[in-house]
Design a protein around this motif. Structure first.
Motif, PDB file in Angstrom:
ATOM      1  N   VAL A 167       6.406  48.101  -1.422  1.00 18.30           N
ATOM      2  CA  VAL A 167       5.115  47.405  -1.335  1.00 18.30           C
ATOM      3  C   VAL A 167       4.740  47.072   0.103  1.00 18.30           C
ATOM      4  O   VAL A 167       3.605  47.289   0.532  1.00 18.30           O
ATOM      5  CB  VAL A 167       5.149  46.120  -2.180  1.00 18.30           C
ATOM      6  N   SER A 168       5.692  46.537   0.855  1.00 18.68           N
ATOM      7  CA  SER A 168       5.339  45.966   2.161  1.00 18.68           C
ATOM      8  C   SER A 168       5.328  46.969   3.307  1.00 18.68           C
ATOM      9  O   SER A 168       4.798  46.673   4.383  1.00 18.68           O
ATOM     10  CB  SER A 168       6.292  44.812   2.507  1.00 18.68           C
ATOM     11  N   ASN A 169       5.893  48.155   3.104  1.00 17.27           N
ATOM     12  CA  ASN A 169       5.881  49.151   4.177  1.00 17.27           C
ATOM     13  C   ASN A 169       4.463  49.474   4.634  1.00 17.27           C
ATOM     14  O   ASN A 169       4.205  49.667   5.823  1.00 17.27           O
ATOM     15  CB  ASN A 169       6.569  50.440   3.708  1.00 17.27           C
ATOM     16  N   GLU A 170       3.536  49.528   3.682  1.00 18.42           N
ATOM     17  CA  GLU A 170       2.160  49.864   4.032  1.00 18.42           C
ATOM     18  C   GLU A 170       1.507  48.762   4.863  1.00 18.42           C
ATOM     19  O   GLU A 170       0.615  49.025   5.668  1.00 18.42           O
ATOM     20  CB  GLU A 170       1.344  50.143   2.769  1.00 18.42           C
ATOM     21  N   TYR A 171       1.922  47.524   4.642  1.00 18.51           N
ATOM     22  CA  TYR A 171       1.388  46.421   5.447  1.00 18.51           C
ATOM     23  C   TYR A 171       1.943  46.483   6.870  1.00 18.51           C
ATOM     24  O   TYR A 171       1.215  46.271   7.847  1.00 18.51           O
ATOM     25  CB  TYR A 171       1.738  45.076   4.814  1.00 18.51           C
ATOM     26  N   ARG A 214       3.547  40.052   1.669  1.00 19.83           N
ATOM     27  CA  ARG A 214       3.110  41.186   2.499  1.00 19.83           C
ATOM     28  C   ARG A 214       4.089  41.566   3.601  1.00 19.83           C
ATOM     29  O   ARG A 214       4.194  42.730   3.946  1.00 19.83           O
ATOM     30  CB  ARG A 214       1.720  40.927   3.097  1.00 19.83           C
ATOM     31  N   SER A 215       4.815  40.640   4.145  1.00 21.21           N
ATOM     32  CA  SER A 215       5.744  40.925   5.240  1.00 21.21           C
ATOM     33  C   SER A 215       7.119  41.312   4.699  1.00 21.21           C
ATOM     34  O   SER A 215       7.701  40.566   3.913  1.00 21.21           O
ATOM     35  CB  SER A 215       5.891  39.701   6.140  1.00 21.21           C
ATOM     36  N   PRO A 216       7.668  42.468   5.125  1.00 14.82           N
ATOM     37  CA  PRO A 216       9.012  42.836   4.652  1.00 14.82           C
ATOM     38  C   PRO A 216      10.086  41.855   5.116  1.00 14.82           C
ATOM     39  O   PRO A 216      10.993  41.523   4.360  1.00 14.82           O
ATOM     40  CB  PRO A 216       9.230  44.234   5.234  1.00 14.82           C
ATOM     41  N   MET A 217       9.967  41.374   6.349  1.00 19.70           N
ATOM     42  CA  MET A 217      10.974  40.443   6.874  1.00 19.70           C
ATOM     43  C   MET A 217      10.928  39.109   6.132  1.00 19.70           C
ATOM     44  O   MET A 217      11.965  38.546   5.789  1.00 19.70           O
ATOM     45  CB  MET A 217      10.758  40.229   8.377  1.00 19.70           C
ATOM     46  N   LEU A 218       9.728  38.603   5.890  1.00 18.25           N
ATOM     47  CA  LEU A 218       9.603  37.335   5.176  1.00 18.25           C
ATOM     48  C   LEU A 218      10.078  37.482   3.731  1.00 18.25           C
ATOM     49  O   LEU A 218      10.789  36.611   3.208  1.00 18.25           O
ATOM     50  CB  LEU A 218       8.150  36.863   5.201  1.00 18.25           C
TER      51      LEU A 218
END
Length: 256
Positions: free
Chosen positions: A82-86, A173-177
């Motif tokens: 999901v978040s890679n695109e963000y 939205r953030s992969p790290m978060l």
């Protein structure tokens, strides 16, 4: 864009990203390897178990011991899908191509969920058969009461963990978060809440604690959990639905 086109597009995205392939592979390898190791240790220590512990001995659940780490790889997979695109900025292009945000999100989740389920089922059956081979005389058979349900449930559990992570990633939205919240929650916080007497009754309703119940065949002596295997999976499914609903609502209201 038609739903079938969205699904084909999302399948192309997922299989073309090396990180998703590696994380799924890691989930399989870690779950099977650790399950075999724990099975070997359990076999070597079986003669030292007390009569009470022998009554609670669950060879099927023991072979799934590696899923506690394997699920972390499934979490990474769900978040990255999901978040890679963000993180790359591709989300703007994707939403321009598929303006119906519900179609976009649930097309992505449907493809990833089917892939996660397939990997989860392969992992569940492989972990079971290899784990039972290592357990030797203490093994369970696939035809024993409750065993097939537990093995299939293991695959469902891994898939639901991935889908829950997708819902959380859609919200954050953030992969790290997303990983910064999900990893400590499942690896540390949930285990603490589920094993401390003061919080045990709350911890048993967390998604992983409830969902993993489906993989148990033997109920431990003194266990007072108020739900059974399918009830636990149902509780986990409610968590997943809530995460997906939150992700959809926030995607619908926010700019890319």
């Amino acid at each position: 864009m038609a739903a079938s086109q969205v699904i084909r597009s999302e399948w192309t995205k997922i299989r073309s990203v090396a990180s998703t392939v590696w994380t799924l592979s890691l989930a399989v390898v870690v779950s099977i390897a650790l399950g075999m190791l724990v099975s070997a240790l359990s076999r070597s220590q079986f003669d030292q178990l007390s009569p009470r512990d022998r009554l609670s001995f669950d060879p099927t659940y023991i072979s799934f011991a590696g899923m506690s780490l394997g699920q972390l790889a499934m979490i990474v997979f769900g978040v990255l899908v999901v978040s890679n695109e963000y993180s790359t900025g591709m989300i703007r292009t994707s939403l321009a191509a598929v303006p119906q945000r519900g179609t976009f999100l649930f097309g992505k989740i449907a493809v990833a969920a089917v892939l996660a389920l397939a990997v989860g089922l392969v992992t569940g059956f492989a972990a079971f058969f290899l784990g039972q081979a290592v357990l030797g005389p203490h093994r369970a058979g696939i035809g024993d009461p409750g065993v097939l349900r537990a093995v299939l449930g293991g695959g469902l559990y891994m898939a639901l963990i991935a889908v829950f992570s997708m819902g959380v990633a859609a919200m954050l939205r953030s992969p790290m978060l997303s990983l910064g919240i999900l990893m400590p929650f499942f690896f540390l916080i949930s285990n603490i809440l589920g094993n401390v007497d003061a919080t045990k009754k709350v911890g048993r309703y967390l998604p992983d604690q409830a969902g993993s119940r489906i993989m148990r065949v033997v109920t431990p002596i003194g266990d007072d959990t108020p739900y059974g295997p399918w009830g636990g999976l149902g509780i986990m499914a409610l968590w997943v639905i809530a995460a997906l609903a939150g992700g959809y609502l926030l995607l619908k209201r926010r700019d890319a």
